[in-house]
Design a protein around this motif. Structure first.
Motif, PDB file in Angstrom:
ATOM      1  N   GLU A   1      24.076 -67.505  81.515  1.00 21.58           N
ATOM      2  CA  GLU A   1      23.604 -66.201  81.066  1.00 21.58           C
ATOM      3  C   GLU A   1      24.068 -65.995  79.627  1.00 21.58           C
ATOM      4  O   GLU A   1      25.250 -66.147  79.323  1.00 21.58           O
ATOM      5  CB  GLU A   1      24.124 -65.088  81.971  1.00 21.58           C
ATOM      6  CG  GLU A   1      23.608 -65.224  83.409  1.00 21.58           C
ATOM      7  CD  GLU A   1      23.975 -64.034  84.270  1.00 21.58           C
ATOM      8  OE1 GLU A   1      23.688 -62.896  83.862  1.00 21.58           O
ATOM      9  OE2 GLU A   1      24.568 -64.243  85.350  1.00 21.58           O
ATOM     10  N   ILE A   2      23.129 -65.642  78.753  1.00 23.78           N
ATOM     11  CA  ILE A   2      23.416 -65.573  77.321  1.00 23.78           C
ATOM     12  C   ILE A   2      22.908 -64.248  76.748  1.00 23.78           C
ATOM     13  O   ILE A   2      22.170 -63.517  77.403  1.00 23.78           O
ATOM     14  CB  ILE A   2      22.770 -66.776  76.567  1.00 23.78           C
ATOM     15  CG1 ILE A   2      21.278 -66.951  76.979  1.00 23.78           C
ATOM     16  CG2 ILE A   2      23.513 -68.044  76.878  1.00 23.78           C
ATOM     17  CD1 ILE A   2      20.306 -66.149  76.216  1.00 23.78           C
ATOM     18  N   GLU A   3      23.319 -63.932  75.519  1.00 23.81           N
ATOM     19  CA  GLU A   3      22.832 -62.737  74.844  1.00 23.81           C
ATOM     20  C   GLU A   3      21.868 -63.085  73.712  1.00 23.81           C
ATOM     21  O   GLU A   3      21.011 -62.285  73.362  1.00 23.81           O
ATOM     22  CB  GLU A   3      23.994 -61.904  74.295  1.00 23.81           C
ATOM     23  CG  GLU A   3      24.830 -61.243  75.375  1.00 23.81           C
ATOM     24  CD  GLU A   3      25.836 -60.261  74.821  1.00 23.81           C
ATOM     25  OE1 GLU A   3      26.047 -60.275  73.580  1.00 23.81           O
ATOM     26  OE2 GLU A   3      26.410 -59.489  75.613  1.00 23.81           O
ATOM     27  N   ARG A   4      22.021 -64.256  73.126  1.00 25.18           N
ATOM     28  CA  ARG A   4      21.191 -64.636  71.978  1.00 25.18           C
ATOM     29  C   ARG A   4      20.369 -65.876  72.305  1.00 25.18           C
ATOM     30  O   ARG A   4      20.849 -66.815  72.938  1.00 25.18           O
ATOM     31  CB  ARG A   4      22.049 -64.876  70.736  1.00 25.18           C
ATOM     32  CG  ARG A   4      22.912 -63.688  70.350  1.00 25.18           C
ATOM     33  CD  ARG A   4      23.553 -63.850  68.987  1.00 25.18           C
ATOM     34  NE  ARG A   4      22.580 -63.662  67.915  1.00 25.18           N
ATOM     35  CZ  ARG A   4      22.078 -64.627  67.167  1.00 25.18           C
ATOM     36  NH1 ARG A   4      22.441 -65.883  67.384  1.00 25.18           N
ATOM     37  NH2 ARG A   4      21.207 -64.373  66.211  1.00 25.18           N
ATOM     38  N   PHE A   5      19.131 -65.887  71.821  1.00 25.51           N
ATOM     39  CA  PHE A   5      18.247 -67.024  72.079  1.00 25.51           C
ATOM     40  C   PHE A   5      18.779 -68.303  71.421  1.00 25.51           C
ATOM     41  O   PHE A   5      18.549 -69.402  71.927  1.00 25.51           O
ATOM     42  CB  PHE A   5      16.841 -66.731  71.569  1.00 25.51           C
ATOM     43  CG  PHE A   5      16.173 -65.587  72.278  1.00 25.51           C
ATOM     44  CD1 PHE A   5      16.275 -65.440  73.658  1.00 25.51           C
ATOM     45  CD2 PHE A   5      15.438 -64.645  71.572  1.00 25.51           C
ATOM     46  CE1 PHE A   5      15.664 -64.390  74.314  1.00 25.51           C
ATOM     47  CE2 PHE A   5      14.825 -63.583  72.217  1.00 25.51           C
ATOM     48  CZ  PHE A   5      14.941 -63.449  73.589  1.00 25.51           C
ATOM     49  N   GLU A   6      19.469 -68.156  70.311  1.00 29.78           N
ATOM     50  CA  GLU A   6      20.015 -69.337  69.645  1.00 29.78           C
ATOM     51  C   GLU A   6      21.020 -70.050  70.553  1.00 29.78           C
ATOM     52  O   GLU A   6      21.106 -71.272  70.564  1.00 29.78           O
ATOM     53  CB  GLU A   6      20.686 -68.939  68.326  1.00 29.78           C
ATOM     54  CG  GLU A   6      21.180 -70.125  67.507  1.00 29.78           C
ATOM     55  CD  GLU A   6      20.087 -71.141  67.210  1.00 29.78           C
ATOM     56  OE1 GLU A   6      20.353 -72.349  67.357  1.00 29.78           O
ATOM     57  OE2 GLU A   6      18.953 -70.738  66.857  1.00 29.78           O
ATOM     58  N   THR A   7      21.774 -69.274  71.322  1.00 27.45           N
ATOM     59  CA  THR A   7      22.706 -69.875  72.282  1.00 27.45           C
ATOM     60  C   THR A   7      21.941 -70.646  73.346  1.00 27.45           C
ATOM     61  O   THR A   7      22.338 -71.754  73.746  1.00 27.45           O
ATOM     62  CB  THR A   7      23.571 -68.791  72.943  1.00 27.45           C
ATOM     63  OG1 THR A   7      24.216 -68.019  71.937  1.00 27.45           O
ATOM     64  CG2 THR A   7      24.621 -69.418  73.860  1.00 27.45           C
ATOM     65  N   ALA A   8      20.840 -70.064  73.823  1.00 28.99           N
ATOM     66  CA  ALA A   8      20.003 -70.748  74.827  1.00 28.99           C
ATOM     67  C   ALA A   8      19.486 -72.068  74.268  1.00 28.99           C
ATOM     68  O   ALA A   8      19.518 -73.102  74.951  1.00 28.99           O
ATOM     69  CB  ALA A   8      18.843 -69.856  75.243  1.00 28.99           C
ATOM     70  N   LEU A   9      19.017 -72.066  73.024  1.00 31.22           N
ATOM     71  CA  LEU A   9      18.497 -73.291  72.411  1.00 31.22           C
ATOM     72  C   LEU A   9      19.585 -74.335  72.246  1.00 31.22           C
ATOM     73  O   LEU A   9      19.339 -75.539  72.410  1.00 31.22           O
ATOM     74  CB  LEU A   9      17.868 -72.971  71.054  1.00 31.22           C
ATOM     75  CG  LEU A   9      16.506 -72.283  71.087  1.00 31.22           C
ATOM     76  CD1 LEU A   9      16.023 -71.986  69.671  1.00 31.22           C
ATOM     77  CD2 LEU A   9      15.476 -73.130  71.820  1.00 31.22           C
ATOM     78  N   THR A  10      20.786 -73.902  71.936  1.00 31.28           N
ATOM     79  CA  THR A  10      21.905 -74.837  71.808  1.00 31.28           C
ATOM     80  C   THR A  10      22.160 -75.565  73.129  1.00 31.28           C
ATOM     81  O   THR A  10      22.405 -76.777  73.152  1.00 31.28           O
ATOM     82  CB  THR A  10      23.178 -74.091  71.364  1.00 31.28           C
ATOM     83  OG1 THR A  10      22.943 -73.459  70.105  1.00 31.28           O
ATOM     84  CG2 THR A  10      24.348 -75.044  71.222  1.00 31.28           C
ATOM     85  N   LEU A  11      22.078 -74.820  74.222  1.00 28.52           N
ATOM     86  CA  LEU A  11      22.274 -75.421  75.543  1.00 28.52           C
ATOM     87  C   LEU A  11      21.120 -76.360  75.892  1.00 28.52           C
ATOM     88  O   LEU A  11      21.333 -77.434  76.471  1.00 28.52           O
ATOM     89  CB  LEU A  11      22.400 -74.324  76.599  1.00 28.52           C
ATOM     90  CG  LEU A  11      23.623 -73.415  76.475  1.00 28.52           C
ATOM     91  CD1 LEU A  11      23.514 -72.219  77.414  1.00 28.52           C
ATOM     92  CD2 LEU A  11      24.914 -74.192  76.766  1.00 28.52           C
TER      93      LEU A  11
END
Length: 293
Positions: A220-230
Motif C-alpha cells: 500500500e503506497i501514497e505516491r505512484f512513483e513508489t508503485a513504479l519503483t516496486l
C-alpha cells in the motif's frame, strides 16, 4: 474579550498544556495563565478543568473553543482576502495538484507566466479527499486540480477531462506478453495499491468487485512513483493513471489497458465558491479551463 485572548485560549486548548502553549505563543507561562483566568472571569464560567494529571476542556470550554476556533479561522480568511484584493500581477499562487497532472501543468504555467511574470507559484501535492477540503477551507491553497469530486455547499468542482487507469507491470512478467488482459487474471498477482482515503484505490477495488474477484494486496503506497519503483523490481503489479506514464521512457515496465468502466476517472478544478480570488488567480483558472474547454 479580544482576538488575542481567543488566540491564547485556542492554543492552550489545542496543546492542553500551558507550558507548551506559552512556548508556541512566545510568551511567559504566568502571563498566559493570567490571560485565560481573565477570559474565564469575563465569560463567567470555567473553560478549563485543571488537576494534577491532565488538563481538559469543560462543557462550556468545548462550546467556547468551537466558536473561537471558527471565528479565528474567519478572521484569518478575511485578512488573506484583503491582502489579495490588491493582487493583480505580483504575489503568490498556491496550487494543489495530484501526480498525474505533471504531463500538462508545466505548459499551462509557462503560458501563465507570460502574463504574470512576477507571480510566485507554489505547487503542493494534495491527494486525499479530506486533505482537499481542508486545504481549501484553511486557505492553504487557492485552487486544486484533483480526481476527487467534492460535493459540498462551499466548494465548486468543475470537470476538466477524463483519464483511464492502466495496468503497469514489469516487462519480464508473463502477462506483459499478452495483448488483452482481464481483471480476473490479476486476482493472484501481488498487487500495489494506494492507501485508504484515495479515490484511485476506490476505483480499482470497484473494478475488481464488478468482476467478483479480490486483489491480492501486498503493498500500500501514497505516491505512484513508489508503485513504479516496486514494479521496476518486479515485486508486483499496479494500476495507475495513464497520464502518469504517458511520457515514460522506462523500458523496464509496460502498460496495458483493461476494459472496465470503473478504470476511468474525472479530473476536476476545485475551489471555494465564496472566496475572493484576485485577478491573477482567476486568470490562472481561466488558463486551465481554456486548455480543456
Amino acid at each position: 474579550m479580544d482576538i488575542k485572548q481567543l488566540h491564547y485560549f485556542v492554543t492552550v486548548a489545542d496543546q492542553l498544556s500551558y507550558s507548551k502553549a506559552a512556548q508556541k505563543l512566545h510568551i511567559s507561562q504566568p502571563s498566559l495563565s493570567n490571560a485565560i483566568k481573565n477570559l474565564e472571569q469575563e465569560v463567567g464560567s470555567p473553560l478549563l478543568e485543571r488537576n494534577t494529571r491532565k488538563m481538559e476542556l469543560t462543557d462550556a470550554g468545548n462550546i467556547f473553543y468551537q466558536k473561537a476556533a471558527s471565528l479565528l479561522s474567519q478572521m484569518n480568511m478575511l485578512k488573506k482576502e484583503m491582502e489579495e484584493v490588491k493582487l493583480t500581477g505580483s504575489g503568490e499562487l498556491i496550487i494543489g495538484i495530484i501526480e498525474s497532472v505533471k504531463h500538462w501543468i508545466p505548459k499551462v504555467i509557462r503560458e501563465y507566466q507570460g502574463l504574470y511574470p512576477s507571480m510566485n507559484i507554489k505547487l503542493i501535492e494534495v491527494l486525499s479527499g479530506n486533505a482537499v477540503k481542508e486545504s481549501l477551507r484553511k486557505y492553504q491553497t487557492h485552487l486544486l486540480i484533483t480526481n476527487q469530486y467534492i460535493d459540498e455547499e462551499d466548494i465548486e468542482s468543475v470537470p476538466l477531462y477524463n483519464e483511464k487507469l492502466v495496468l503497469v507491470l514489469h516487462r519480464d512478467h508473463p502477462l506483459a506478453r499478452k495483448e488483452f488482459i482481464h481483471i480476473k487474471e490479476l486476482e493472484r498477482e501481488p498487487f500495489i495499491i494506494s492507501t485508504e482515503g484515495f479515490q484511485t484505490r476506490e476505483d480499482i477495488l470497484t473494478a475488481f468487485a464488478l468482476e467478483q474477484v479480490t486483489p491480492n494486496i501486498k503493498f500500500e503506497i501514497e505516491r505512484f512513483e513508489t508503485a513504479l519503483t516496486l514494479v521496476r523490481e518486479n515485486l508486483g503489479i499496479t494500476i495507475i493513471p495513464e497520464n502518469y506514464v504517458s511520457e515514460s521512457t522506462d523500458v523496464s515496465v509496460v502498460r496495458k489497458t483493461i476494459d472496465s468502466p470503473a478504470l476511468e476517472r474525472t479530473i476536476y478544478l476545485t475551489f471555494m465558491k465564496n472566496r475572493y480570488l484576485a485577478p491573477a488567480v482567476e486568470s490562472f483558472m481561466e488558463e486551465v479551463r481554456g486548455k480543456f474547454g
